[in-house]
Design a protein around this motif. Structure first.
Motif, PDB file in Angstrom:
ATOM      1  N   GLN A  61     -80.521 -19.730 -18.309  1.00 12.25           N
ATOM      2  CA  GLN A  61     -80.701 -20.540 -17.029  1.00 12.25           C
ATOM      3  C   GLN A  61     -79.849 -21.843 -17.246  1.00 12.25           C
ATOM      4  OE1 GLN A  61     -82.291 -19.633 -14.412  1.00 12.25           O
ATOM      5  NE2 GLN A  61     -81.912 -21.786 -13.242  1.00 12.25           N
ATOM      6  N   LYS A  62     -79.846 -22.265 -18.454  1.00  8.85           N
ATOM      7  CA  LYS A  62     -78.891 -23.402 -18.437  1.00  8.85           C
ATOM      8  C   LYS A  62     -77.404 -23.211 -18.544  1.00  8.85           C
ATOM      9  CE  LYS A  62     -81.359 -25.839 -22.295  1.00  8.85           C
ATOM     10  NZ  LYS A  62     -81.409 -26.314 -23.683  1.00  8.85           N
ATOM     11  N   LEU A  63     -77.035 -22.033 -18.572  1.00  8.30           N
ATOM     12  CA  LEU A  63     -75.676 -21.579 -18.130  1.00  8.30           C
ATOM     13  C   LEU A  63     -75.605 -21.263 -16.704  1.00  8.30           C
ATOM     14  CD1 LEU A  63     -74.856 -19.177 -21.006  1.00  8.30           C
ATOM     15  CD2 LEU A  63     -73.897 -21.230 -20.923  1.00  8.30           C
ATOM     16  N   GLN A  64     -76.618 -20.882 -16.115  1.00  3.05           N
ATOM     17  CA  GLN A  64     -76.807 -20.567 -14.530  1.00  3.05           C
ATOM     18  C   GLN A  64     -76.726 -21.746 -13.918  1.00  3.05           C
ATOM     19  OE1 GLN A  64     -76.648 -17.496 -13.098  1.00  3.05           O
ATOM     20  NE2 GLN A  64     -76.313 -18.727 -11.044  1.00  3.05           N
ATOM     21  N   MET A  65     -77.062 -22.931 -14.545  1.00  6.86           N
ATOM     22  CA  MET A  65     -77.027 -24.299 -13.705  1.00  6.86           C
ATOM     23  C   MET A  65     -75.754 -24.860 -14.016  1.00  6.86           C
ATOM     24  SD  MET A  65     -80.929 -25.840 -15.024  1.00  6.86           S
ATOM     25  CE  MET A  65     -80.070 -27.213 -15.479  1.00  6.86           C
ATOM     26  N   VAL A  66     -74.847 -24.276 -14.867  1.00  7.47           N
ATOM     27  CA  VAL A  66     -73.532 -24.888 -14.766  1.00  7.47           C
ATOM     28  C   VAL A  66     -72.758 -24.101 -13.825  1.00  7.47           C
ATOM     29  CG1 VAL A  66     -71.467 -24.814 -16.203  1.00  7.47           C
ATOM     30  CG2 VAL A  66     -73.518 -25.467 -17.221  1.00  7.47           C
ATOM     31  N   GLN A  67     -73.020 -22.894 -13.588  1.00  7.66           N
ATOM     32  CA  GLN A  67     -72.411 -21.937 -12.494  1.00  7.66           C
ATOM     33  C   GLN A  67     -72.709 -22.731 -11.201  1.00  7.66           C
ATOM     34  OE1 GLN A  67     -73.215 -17.938 -12.190  1.00  7.66           O
ATOM     35  NE2 GLN A  67     -71.145 -17.418 -11.585  1.00  7.66           N
ATOM     36  N   THR A  69     -73.655 -25.510 -10.476  1.00 10.07           N
ATOM     37  CA  THR A  69     -72.872 -26.824 -10.342  1.00 10.07           C
ATOM     38  C   THR A  69     -71.371 -26.765  -9.946  1.00 10.07           C
ATOM     39  OG1 THR A  69     -74.630 -27.804 -11.736  1.00 10.07           O
ATOM     40  CG2 THR A  69     -72.443 -29.396 -11.269  1.00 10.07           C
ATOM     41  N   ALA A  70     -70.643 -25.668 -10.637  1.00  9.84           N
ATOM     42  CA  ALA A  70     -69.425 -25.488 -10.389  1.00  9.84           C
ATOM     43  C   ALA A  70     -69.407 -25.077  -8.753  1.00  9.84           C
ATOM     44  CB  ALA A  70     -68.976 -24.310 -11.187  1.00  9.84           C
ATOM     45  N   ALA A  71     -70.146 -24.150  -8.565  1.00 15.08           N
ATOM     46  CA  ALA A  71     -70.140 -23.883  -7.008  1.00 15.08           C
ATOM     47  C   ALA A  71     -70.301 -24.985  -6.018  1.00 15.08           C
ATOM     48  CB  ALA A  71     -71.076 -22.586  -6.587  1.00 15.08           C
ATOM     49  N   ARG A  72     -71.215 -25.818  -6.451  1.00 10.58           N
ATOM     50  CA  ARG A  72     -71.303 -26.945  -5.475  1.00 10.58           C
ATOM     51  C   ARG A  72     -70.215 -27.986  -5.462  1.00 10.58           C
ATOM     52  NH1 ARG A  72     -76.864 -27.085  -4.330  1.00 10.58           N
ATOM     53  NH2 ARG A  72     -78.229 -25.912  -5.784  1.00 10.58           N
ATOM     54  N   VAL A  73     -69.771 -28.200  -6.630  1.00 11.15           N
ATOM     55  CA  VAL A  73     -68.138 -28.828  -6.828  1.00 11.15           C
ATOM     56  C   VAL A  73     -67.191 -28.329  -5.766  1.00 11.15           C
ATOM     57  CG1 VAL A  73     -66.626 -29.859  -8.238  1.00 11.15           C
ATOM     58  CG2 VAL A  73     -68.832 -30.061  -8.923  1.00 11.15           C
ATOM     59  N   LEU A  74     -67.333 -26.866  -5.934  1.00 12.71           N
ATOM     60  CA  LEU A  74     -65.960 -26.143  -5.276  1.00 12.71           C
ATOM     61  C   LEU A  74     -66.226 -26.252  -3.763  1.00 12.71           C
ATOM     62  CD1 LEU A  74     -63.551 -24.527  -5.489  1.00 12.71           C
ATOM     63  CD2 LEU A  74     -65.146 -22.515  -5.462  1.00 12.71           C
ATOM     64  N   CYS A  75     -67.627 -26.015  -3.333  1.00 14.48           N
ATOM     65  CA  CYS A  75     -67.685 -25.722  -1.731  1.00 14.48           C
ATOM     66  C   CYS A  75     -68.387 -27.322  -1.502  1.00 14.48           C
ATOM     67  CB  CYS A  75     -68.785 -24.629  -1.774  1.00 14.48           C
ATOM     68  SG  CYS A  75     -67.927 -23.069  -2.026  1.00 14.48           S
ATOM     69  N   ARG A  76     -68.473 -28.026  -1.910  1.00 14.79           N
ATOM     70  CA  ARG A  76     -68.801 -29.488  -1.567  1.00 14.79           C
ATOM     71  C   ARG A  76     -70.260 -29.289  -0.757  1.00 14.79           C
ATOM     72  NH1 ARG A  76     -63.026 -31.610   0.973  1.00 14.79           N
ATOM     73  NH2 ARG A  76     -61.913 -31.549  -0.996  1.00 14.79           N
ATOM     74  N   ILE A  77     -71.163 -28.775  -1.351  1.00 15.13           N
ATOM     75  CA  ILE A  77     -72.280 -28.576  -0.912  1.00 15.13           C
ATOM     76  C   ILE A  77     -73.447 -29.561  -1.742  1.00 15.13           C
ATOM     77  CG2 ILE A  77     -72.225 -26.525   0.126  1.00 15.13           C
ATOM     78  CD1 ILE A  77     -73.808 -25.311  -2.108  1.00 15.13           C
ATOM     79  N   GLY A  78     -74.675 -29.931  -0.912  1.00 19.09           N
ATOM     80  CA  GLY A  78     -75.368 -30.761  -1.611  1.00 19.09           C
ATOM     81  C   GLY A  78     -76.253 -30.502  -2.805  1.00 19.09           C
ATOM     82  N   LYS A  79     -77.017 -31.366  -3.638  1.00 17.95           N
ATOM     83  CA  LYS A  79     -77.831 -30.826  -4.533  1.00 17.95           C
ATOM     84  C   LYS A  79     -79.063 -30.138  -4.233  1.00 17.95           C
ATOM     85  CE  LYS A  79     -80.067 -33.260  -8.384  1.00 17.95           C
ATOM     86  NZ  LYS A  79     -80.357 -34.508  -8.962  1.00 17.95           N
ATOM     87  N   TYR A  80     -79.575 -30.193  -3.057  1.00 16.02           N
ATOM     88  CA  TYR A  80     -80.708 -29.622  -2.809  1.00 16.02           C
ATOM     89  C   TYR A  80     -80.477 -28.432  -1.692  1.00 16.02           C
ATOM     90  CZ  TYR A  80     -82.899 -33.475  -5.444  1.00 16.02           C
ATOM     91  OH  TYR A  80     -83.299 -34.396  -6.247  1.00 16.02           O
ATOM     92  N   ILE A  83     -78.150 -22.319  -3.126  1.00 15.42           N
ATOM     93  CA  ILE A  83     -76.814 -21.746  -3.567  1.00 15.42           C
ATOM     94  C   ILE A  83     -76.577 -20.364  -3.723  1.00 15.42           C
ATOM     95  CG2 ILE A  83     -77.885 -21.725  -5.959  1.00 15.42           C
ATOM     96  CD1 ILE A  83     -74.639 -23.535  -5.221  1.00 15.42           C
ATOM     97  N   THR A  84     -77.615 -19.569  -3.568  1.00 15.19           N
ATOM     98  CA  THR A  84     -77.702 -18.095  -3.552  1.00 15.19           C
ATOM     99  C   THR A  84     -76.308 -17.709  -2.574  1.00 15.19           C
ATOM    100  OG1 THR A  84     -79.793 -17.781  -4.237  1.00 15.19           O
ATOM    101  CG2 THR A  84     -78.740 -15.929  -3.515  1.00 15.19           C
ATOM    102  N   LEU A  93     -70.943 -13.323  -9.763  1.00 16.30           N
ATOM    103  CA  LEU A  93     -71.922 -12.725 -10.297  1.00 16.30           C
ATOM    104  C   LEU A  93     -72.904 -13.739 -10.921  1.00 16.30           C
ATOM    105  CD1 LEU A  93     -70.969  -9.586 -12.153  1.00 16.30           C
ATOM    106  CD2 LEU A  93     -72.295  -9.484  -9.991  1.00 16.30           C
ATOM    107  N   PRO A  94     -74.273 -13.668 -10.942  1.00 17.69           N
ATOM    108  CA  PRO A  94     -74.991 -14.473 -11.900  1.00 17.69           C
ATOM    109  C   PRO A  94     -74.893 -14.378 -13.277  1.00 17.69           C
ATOM    110  CG  PRO A  94     -76.430 -13.437 -10.066  1.00 17.69           C
ATOM    111  CD  PRO A  94     -74.937 -12.938 -10.112  1.00 17.69           C
ATOM    112  N   VAL A  95     -75.001 -15.356 -14.003  1.00 16.21           N
ATOM    113  CA  VAL A  95     -74.603 -15.450 -15.559  1.00 16.21           C
ATOM    114  C   VAL A  95     -75.480 -14.396 -16.058  1.00 16.21           C
ATOM    115  CG1 VAL A  95     -74.768 -16.839 -17.602  1.00 16.21           C
ATOM    116  CG2 VAL A  95     -74.264 -17.839 -15.438  1.00 16.21           C
ATOM    117  N   GLY A  96     -76.515 -13.889 -16.029  1.00 14.80           N
ATOM    118  CA  GLY A  96     -77.183 -12.863 -16.862  1.00 14.80           C
ATOM    119  C   GLY A  96     -76.318 -11.514 -16.513  1.00 14.80           C
ATOM    120  N   PHE A  97     -75.594 -11.367 -15.262  1.00 16.14           N
ATOM    121  CA  PHE A  97     -74.981 -10.023 -14.776  1.00 16.14           C
ATOM    122  C   PHE A  97     -73.713 -10.091 -15.565  1.00 16.14           C
ATOM    123  CE2 PHE A  97     -78.293 -10.064 -11.622  1.00 16.14           C
ATOM    124  CZ  PHE A  97     -79.099  -8.975 -11.993  1.00 16.14           C
TER     125      PHE A  97
END
Length: 101
Positions: A61-67, A69-80, A83-84, A93-97
């Motif tokens: 889950q920690k690594l998924q949160m990094v991913q 955040t990367a998508a939020r920075v790239l697409c300029r979407i808000g924190k809340y 993200i799916t 792909l999600p980090v687990g996959f």
């Protein structure tokens, strides 16, 4: 090597890169920002994937949160914002996959 320390250091390095990308994001087009994120952030997430299979869910889950955040920075979407749908539109792909792929 303790995997919790490894993941902590990789997340710290990835967040530092995301912080720097976020500072210059307004000057970059979408393609350039995506290339930067793939080169600087996803390399930290994908580092030693074979060793990360079977880890506890809280570490993945920690690594998924990094991913996320990367998508939020790239697409300029808000924190809340959700993200799916953003991850699906970016074809990430999600980090687990990612480990299994």
């Amino acid at each position: 090597m303790i995997m919790e320390q490894h993941i902590k250091s990789k997340c710290k390095a990835a967040y530092a890169q995301l912080y720097n990308i976020g500072k210059v994001r307004k000057y970059l087009d979408h393609q350039s920002a995506e290339k930067l994120i793939h080169a600087l952030v996803h390399s930290h997430i994908d580092y030693s994937n074979a060793l990360l299979i079977g880890l506890p869910k809280y570490l993945i889950q920690k690594l998924q949160m990094v991913q996320n955040t990367a998508a939020r920075v790239l697409c300029r979407i808000g924190k809340y914002d959700h993200i799916t749908s953003t991850l699906k539109s970016l074809h990430w792909l999600p980090v687990g996959f990612r480990f299994k792929y």
